[in-house]
Design a protein around this motif. Structure first.
Motif: not given
Length: 503
Positions: A260-282
């Motif tokens: 979970y700790r590594t997962a949190a760091r990976q999700f926090l690294a996602v840039q909001f302005d460039f995230f557009n992946c409705p085929e996977l996650l919202s």
């Protein structure tokens, strides 16, 4: 004929093609907007999430199956999934209310899928005869996408993997990795997804560093933001969007492995302005997954630095106000509001395709961390007030605290008579004496070593490598005898010096 370099990939696919998401709990009281699910996801992700909700929430089963049927008919060629979904709907809907199976669509779609498959196969064979790599790569991509629309994830993954042999630059390799990661996540083949995530990170770093002029190294995410202003903006933005997809997928892999700790760091690294992946996650998924994993594993300093002070992640939290309130309440030590908000979210979270099987363990860790942080500033705490804050009884709270004390997460003892939790006071007098004794032992060891070194130096002794030449055996023997005698004398002198010094 199968290319030699993809044999290992195909074997891995065949061994993992039947993997399914972990079974979750049955939810009876979920307040979930299925229209939001339909609008937030596209492609196979929408189908998977609707089916998961139908399987785990009986009150929403008929509605979810009806939406799934409409999606399958309008956007896919998956006849088998349509027939199975209709069978479930007939078994779940009240008598006479289930729609009849559209046999005409079934037959027409089956024929269309077969004709399209034959056409794509002929085009791919023609491209291979012409030996044009770009045409072969596109042909494999089109064939893989056709298999995905048919619901054949195994064949889709095999064809996407085969495009590796025909990629001519790093961007094409990155696209291949993203396609393989996407299908691997759909089939819950986490190890396969993880290996291609590593490749995708390397490809993104190389592409930014070489093609776009950034001064990074392969896999360096910082290179994405340090590219020269003269770099091609569209290409740089495209790579950044793909990297956001890779980071989100990496977070899913870590979440599936309960890291979970590594997962949190990976999700926090996602840039909001460039995230557009409705085929996977919202974006709401990123906010929820990152927040729960962070609450379960981060200390207060990390929460403040990586979550509360992150301007990028605040944009994700604005998409999910309920999760934002939970995080804010926890950070402000308002644990009653935090836990109450989590309980309100729990039915919805249990119906999440990837998070549902981890909700109980995450909630348990968050509650333990809340108990630990609640008591940390106090010398003693009233068990009645703690039980009221955490919404439990005193006996149940004592059981929780006992486990935390045994796990050494809380240094305290429970006073059941006075109904108090009392922190263990350190014996400062004993600690000071022990520190002084340890300092004396360290001083004695250092001085003994110094005296021995001085005695050895006075005797002119040194350690050298033996002479490998065979002709110097007798000389080495005589020198060894002399050295032995000198060493014995030096050792005796050193021992005597040590004794004198210590006395």
């Amino acid at each position: 004929m199968v290319e030699p370099m993809v044999v290992d990939i195909l074997n891995d696919v065949e061994q993992n093609e039947n993997v399914q998401p972990a079974a979750g709990a049955i939810v009876q009281n979920a307040n979930l907007d299925l229209d939001l699910i339909v609008s937030s996801y596209t492609g196979y992700a929408r189908y998977q999430r609707l089916i998961y909700i139908a399987d785990h929430c009986p009150p929403l089963r008929v509605q979810a199956l009806t939406m799934t049927l409409n999606y399958l008919k309008s956007e896919t060629l998956d006849v088998q999934a349509y027939v199975e979904c209709h069978r479930k709907l007939v078994a779940s809907a009240p008598a006479g209310q289930a729609p009849a199976q559209d046999t005409q669509w079934v037959e027409a779609t089956r024929k269309l899928a077969q004709l399209s498959l034959e056409k794509l196969d002929v085009e791919l064979r023609s491209s291979k005869q012409s030996a044009i790599k770009e045409s072969i790569r596109r042909g494999q991509d089109e064939l893989a996408f056709h298999f995905l629309r048919m619901g054949d994830l195994s064949s889709a993954l095999k064809n996407y993997s085969r495009t590796r042999e025909y990629c001519t630059n790093h961007l094409q390799e990155l696209d291949m990795c993203l396609n393989v990661i996407r299908i691997s996540v759909y089939s819950c083949n986490w190890q396969h997804a993880k290996s291609h995530i590593t490749k995708a990170e390397a490809c993104s770093g190389v592409e930014v560093g070489r093609s776009l002029g950034a001064g990074g190294y392969p896999g360096d995410a910082s290179a994405l933001t340090s590219a020269a202003p003269s770099s091609k903006p569209k290409e740089r933005e495209g790579v950044q969007r793909k990297l956001a997809f890779v980071q989100a997928a990496s977070g899913l892999v870590e979440l599936a492995d309960s890291r979970y700790r590594t997962a949190a760091r990976q999700f926090l690294a996602v840039q909001f302005d460039f995230f557009n992946c409705p085929e996977l996650l919202s974006p709401a998924n990123i906010a929820t997954y990152a927040s729960l994993c962070a609450l379960a594993t981060f200390d207060r300093q990390d929460m403040r630095r990586l979550v509360m002070s992150s301007a990028n992640f605040r944009q994700f939290l604005e998409v999910e106000p309920a999760v934002r309130d939970v995080v804010t309440s926890f950070h402000q030590a308002n644990y009653a509001a935090c836990l109450a908000g989590m309980e309100r979210l729990k039915p919805t979270l249990l119906l999440d395709l990837y998070l549902g099987s981890h909700v109980e363990s995450l909630f348990s860790e968050i509650r333990k961390r809340a108990l630990t942080q609640y008591f940390s500033p106090y010398v003693s705490a009233d068990l009645d007030k703690m039980a009221s804050t955490f919404g439990t009884s005193v006996p149940a709270l004592e059981d929780e605290l006992m486990r935390l004390i045994l796990d050494k997460r809380i240094a305290a003892r429970i006073d059941s008579n006075k109904r108090l939790l009392v922190a263990k006071q350190a014996d400062l007098r004993s600690a000071v004496f022990e520190s002084a004794l340890q300092a004396c032992r360290d001083w004695k060891r250092r001085n003994s070593a110094a005296i021995l070194h001085l005695a050895v130096s006075k005797a002119n002794l040194c350690v050298t490598e033996s002479n490998p030449a065979s002709g110097a055996a007798s000389a080495a023997a005589s020198a060894g005898g002399a050295a032995s005698a000198g060493a014995g004398a030096a050792a005796t002198a050193a021992a005597g010096a040590c004794d004198d010094a210590m006395q």
